[in-house]
Design an enzyme around this catalytic site. Structure first.
Site, mmCIF file in Angstrom:
data_model
loop_
_atom_site.group_PDB
_atom_site.id
_atom_site.type_symbol
_atom_site.label_atom_id
_atom_site.label_comp_id
_atom_site.label_asym_id
_atom_site.label_seq_id
_atom_site.Cartn_x
_atom_site.Cartn_y
_atom_site.Cartn_z
ATOM 1 N N GLU A 98 13.307 -3.170 -0.574
ATOM 2 C CA GLU A 98 14.604 -2.907 -1.737
ATOM 3 C C GLU A 98 13.467 -2.081 -2.662
ATOM 4 O O GLU A 98 14.282 -1.419 -3.800
ATOM 5 C CB GLU A 98 14.778 -4.641 -2.009
ATOM 6 C CG GLU A 98 15.841 -4.481 -3.378
ATOM 7 C CD GLU A 98 17.183 -3.483 -2.835
ATOM 8 O OE1 GLU A 98 18.325 -3.965 -2.396
ATOM 9 O OE2 GLU A 98 17.398 -2.798 -3.452
ATOM 10 N N LYS A 111 12.763 8.768 -0.870
ATOM 11 C CA LYS A 111 14.303 8.159 -1.354
ATOM 12 C C LYS A 111 15.998 8.253 -0.916
ATOM 13 O O LYS A 111 16.570 7.164 -0.685
ATOM 14 C CB LYS A 111 13.713 7.507 -2.982
ATOM 15 C CG LYS A 111 12.753 6.730 -3.588
ATOM 16 C CD LYS A 111 12.715 6.628 -4.860
ATOM 17 C CE LYS A 111 11.377 6.031 -5.261
ATOM 18 N NZ LYS A 111 10.829 6.637 -6.747
ATOM 19 N N GLU A 169 2.784 7.220 -7.312
ATOM 20 C CA GLU A 169 1.690 7.072 -6.696
ATOM 21 C C GLU A 169 0.463 7.353 -6.634
ATOM 22 O O GLU A 169 0.052 8.248 -8.041
ATOM 23 C CB GLU A 169 2.636 8.289 -5.491
ATOM 24 C CG GLU A 169 4.388 7.770 -4.731
ATOM 25 C CD GLU A 169 4.369 6.721 -4.415
ATOM 26 O OE1 GLU A 169 4.043 6.426 -3.029
ATOM 27 O OE2 GLU A 169 5.321 5.567 -5.204
ATOM 28 N N THR A 180 1.161 -1.415 0.040
ATOM 29 C CA THR A 180 -0.021 0.114 0.103
ATOM 30 C C THR A 180 0.528 1.287 -0.358
ATOM 31 O O THR A 180 1.982 1.128 0.044
ATOM 32 C CB THR A 180 -0.744 0.366 1.296
ATOM 33 O OG1 THR A 180 -0.221 0.569 2.350
ATOM 34 C CG2 THR A 180 -1.730 -1.247 1.738
ATOM 35 N N LEU A 236 16.187 -2.175 -8.940
ATOM 36 C CA LEU A 236 17.228 -2.895 -8.797
ATOM 37 C C LEU A 236 18.067 -3.102 -7.699
ATOM 38 O O LEU A 236 17.420 -2.374 -6.941
ATOM 39 C CB LEU A 236 17.807 -1.509 -9.268
ATOM 40 C CG LEU A 236 17.903 -1.374 -10.903
ATOM 41 C CD1 LEU A 236 18.137 0.176 -11.665
ATOM 42 C CD2 LEU A 236 18.446 -1.847 -11.999
ATOM 43 N N ALA A 282 12.889 0.675 -7.706
ATOM 44 C CA ALA A 282 12.524 -0.517 -7.851
ATOM 45 C C ALA A 282 13.013 -1.782 -8.343
ATOM 46 O O ALA A 282 13.603 -2.352 -6.974
ATOM 47 C CB ALA A 282 11.805 -0.646 -9.368
#
Ligand code: ADP
Ligand code: ASP
Ligand code: MG
Length: 758
Positions: free
Chosen positions: A606, A682, A667, A555, A613, A611
């Site tokens: 991760e 991030k 998003e 979510t 990687l 994403a």
């Protein structure tokens, strides 16, 4: 001579009894057969229930009795040809009249003694064995029915009588000599005392009858026919991957049965072991299956552990006190007290400091034990040398069994390691010096998980089951479910990992299935599910307490991210693509990391950055191998990449953003991407994973959208972007003029001056 015993389910109905007949008919006629039968499954329980109801003055016992009569009459009608039925039908009616008379007596006297319990319970086996004997005769299998009460002599401990083996052997010699050659059929479970009163050998005692008769008559073989293909590595009702054990020693079988493997009644093994009579456990419903052979050989076939079993409903009694140290006689007094109150001790542990003694007993004894022990030690308790007895209920014992464990170090380490990793708290441990059995007392609620993880560790070295609770079925969630569905077979076949989704939720509904949700049909199933409530979802997950549980947060919800701290303490791992938890306050982020380590759970995220990687794992590896991260520079937003790659000043900027949203890049709220929040989250996560203590406020965001875009709703956002089309076009043209492309770059650097953001 061979002794065969058929259990309650083997004789549960006419169809099963015909299977029993076929098994018996295939036995070579050269060997004399003695066949022991249990009551039809459920009968003993129902007979005793009648007695209990009558003793409480409840007349409902008559209905239960009526049903019992009907079931047995139907059985006779199904088994015997019409012209052979009448005498047996009246026999059944007559027997149940006797039961009714006894119940009426109980009703009048208001009392249901052990002696009467045994009398009533005996009718189950008395009737079943005679009905089957008549059926065998009518099928052309010659046999004689013998009353086990004439053979097995016991003391008068009703409901749990002790066998007088000398007398029983003598009876057997006389009676079997009289009937030598013919097939004998007998009721299991029942016996008689010296005065001729009916006694019983304890619930499940028909196995014991077979052993007593087999040992007394010197049988060459005893076969226990039941509803599973042998003794299994664990109770198959609890551990679905349990496997039948081909061969097992008497000692191992005895340990397993004493610790709850009810496939064989615990006292059964001893008399057969004494006479070295081999025992087979066979399946009435799959007679061709190998089954289990129990014999004297010490097996050296590489398996150090043979099986696991468990007993529920245990109370742990702890006697503690500084006054116990170094003073002899405390344990003697404790055990004498328990023995004099007929309280059976199942497990004992004492720390070498002698400061406390801990014993496991059946839970229903706990009140009696407390009263008796506190009375025994009243003087010491009053002086403060010993504390009043502490009782903890709702515990269970799990036992790992194997003759070969003694010569293999490390087994207990593995056992407790695997329990610990799965959040099963071990309260007491016992290992006999024979090292054939390692027992642990755990909380009763953990039993299912404990048995399954131990089974996985010791008997399915290459098989693992993962139980996933997935929250979120949007773009990413539904793709994930599709991928799991597609890979399930492959993972099971090639990696021996069974991945099951056992709980699934979106913002509207939630569903659960302990056998795994059918992923080919999850949308429809979920739509029919109950109303979603995050707290209930987490609570159910905790209550189910399945092994290798993983909460998968797909979510973008803040409330869901706030639940992780309640998930780790149950040793449930969390895998999140939701970035909110890791980019919330540094305090919460470190709390989660600590909790996951403390409770042996994984915390994996991760996909928060880059994403698919391997960015985070590479960062972690660098740090682990001693490197420091000085600088990071990255284009972190898939949405912004898409937008800048597709915007060329011809179509409106807003329409390209809309396209990114429609294609699932953004998003759920696209403003988080366009405004830079997503990129800030991030780089924050990367900085933290690089070992930096950092908060969102420490990051500078040079956004490129006019501030007014963020004033209203998502719709207003699009409208506002349209109004500012010239702003975007200008940005694009300026870059194009320099032969450059637009990028939104996150930068992190650690310098002597401090940390810089994006
Ligand atoms: P019967 O009526 O034939 O005597 P029981 O119900 O007493 O049969 O015993 C058979 C049952 O024991 C099986 O159906 C199984 O559920 C249970 N069981 C518990 N532990 C084990 C084990 N380790 N191996 C096989 N069966 C077990
Ligand atoms: N009928 C008895 C019981 O249910 C004995 C047995 O089945 O072994 O306990
Ligand atoms: Mg049984």
């Amino acid at each position: 001579m061979q002794v065969l015993k058929f259990g309650g389910t083997s004789v549960a109905n006419a169809q099963n009894i015909k299977k029993v007949r076929d098994i018996v008919a295939q036995k070579p006629s050269s060997d004399q057969l003695i066949i022991i039968f249990s009551a039809i499954s459920g009968t003993t329980d129902r007979l005793l229930q009648c007695g209990r109801l009558a003793s409480g003055g409840h007349l409902e016992f008559r209905e239960i009795l009526q049903q019992l009569v009907q079931d047995h009459l139907n059985l006779v009608k199904e088994l015997l040809p019409l012209n052979n039925q009448s005498s047996l039908l009246s026999f059944v009616v007559h027997q149940f009249h006797e039961v009714e008379d006894i119940c009426n007596g109980i009703l009048l006297l208001n009392e249901f003694s052990g002696r009467t319990q045994d009398r009533i319970a005996s009718f189950g086996e008395l009737i079943s064995s005679q009905v089957i004997s008549a059926f065998f005769s009518s099928s052309g299998i010659k046999n004689e029915w013998l009353d086990a009460r004439k053979l097995i002599t016991t003391d008068s401990t009703f409901t749990y009588a002790a066998v007088n083996f000398r007398k029983t052997e003598e009876n057997c010699r006389q009676l079997t000599a009289l009937h030598s050659g013919s097939m004998l059929i007998m009721p299991g479970f029942i016996a008689s005392d010296e005065k001729g009163n009916t006694t019983t050998l304890g619930r499940g005692g028909s196995d014991y009858t077979a052993a007593i008769i087999g040992a007394a008559a010197g049988a060459s073989l005893v076969e226990i026919w039941t509803d599973v293909s042998g003794m299994m590595t664990a109770d198959p009702r609890v551990v679905s991957n349990a496997k039948a054990i081909k061969e097992i020693s008497y000692h191992e079988a005895m340990e397993l049965s004493h610790f709850g493997a009810r496939v064989i009644y615990p006292p059964t093994i001893q008399p057969l072991m004494d006479k070295k009579i081999p025992v087979w456990i066979k399946n009435t419903f799959a007679p061709e299956d190998h089954g289990t052979e129990i014999n004297a050989t010490l097996l050296m076939n590489g398996n150090t552990t043979r099986g696991i079993s468990s007993i529920n409903g245990i109370a742990l009694l702890s006697l503690e006190g500084s006054g116990m140290v170094g003073i002899p006689g405390f344990s003697r007094r404790l055990f004498e007290t328990l023995a004099s109150h007929h309280i059976n001790v199942i497990l004992i542990t004492q720390a070498s400091s002698e400061h406390s003694i801990c014993v496991g007993v059946e839970e229903h004894f706990s009140a009696k034990a407390k009263e008796a022990i506190d009375a025994t030690f009243s003087f010491e308790i009053e002086k403060g040398n010993v504390n009043p007895l502490v009782i903890e209920k709702a515990m269970a014992i799990i036992a790992l069994v194997g003759d070969q464990m003694k010569s293999h170090p490390g087994i207990s380490g593995r056992m407790f390691g695997v329990l610990g990793r799965n959040g099963v708290n071990v309260r007491a441990i016992a290992q006999g010096s024979s090292e054939r059995n390692i027992s642990a007392v755990i909380c009763g609620a953990d039993i299912l998980k404990a048995l399954n993880v131990l089974h996985e560790e010791f008997f399915e070295a290459t098989f693992k089951q993962l139980n996933l609770y997935v929250a979120g079925t949007g773009n990413v969630g539904s793709k994930l479910l599709g991928q799991i569905f597609q890979q399930q077979d492959f993972l099971q076949r090639h990696l021996r990992v069974q991945v099951r989704v056992v709980g699934l939720a979106n913002s509207r509904h939630m569903i659960f299935s302990e056998d795994g949700i059918d992923l080919s049909n999850w949308k429809i199933l979920l739509q029919k599910g109950e109303k979603m409530n995050t707290d209930t979802f987490i609570q159910r997950m905790q209550e189910k307490n399945l092994r290798n549980s993983i909460f998968v947060d797909v979510t973008a919800n803040e409330m869901v991210a706030g639940t992780y701290e309640f998930i780790f303490p149950k040793s449930i791992s969390v895998v999140a693509c939701n970035k909110i938890a890791c980019s919330s306050s540094f305090e919460y982020y470190t709390k989660l990391k600590k909790l996951s380590t403390e409770f042996n759970a994984q915390f994996l995220f991760e996909t928060n950055v880059g994403a698919s990687l391997p960015v985070i794992v590479s960062l972690n590896d660098l740090l682990r191998s001693g490197d420091n991260i000085h600088t990071m520079e990255a284009v972190l937003s898939g949405t912004l990449n898409f937008v800048f790659n597709n915007y060329d000043g011809k179509k409106s900027f807003a329409s390209v953003v809309k396209q990114a949203q429609d294609e699932g890049y953004t998003e759920p709220d696209p403003r988080l991407d366009l405004g830079g929040t997503d990129v800030m989250r991030k780089i924050l996560i990367l900085a933290r994973e690089a070992g930096q203590k950092m908060e969102m406020e420490d990051i500078t965001n040079n956004g490129f959208l006019p501030a007014s875009c963020f004033d209203g709703s998502v719709d207003d956002f699009y409208k506002e972007m349209l109004k500012h089309e010239s702003h975007f076009k200008k940005l694009y043209d300026e870059a194009a003029a320099k032969n450059c492309k637009l990028k939104f770059v996150a930068q992190y650097s650690i310098s002597p001056l401090g940390v810089g953001g994006a």
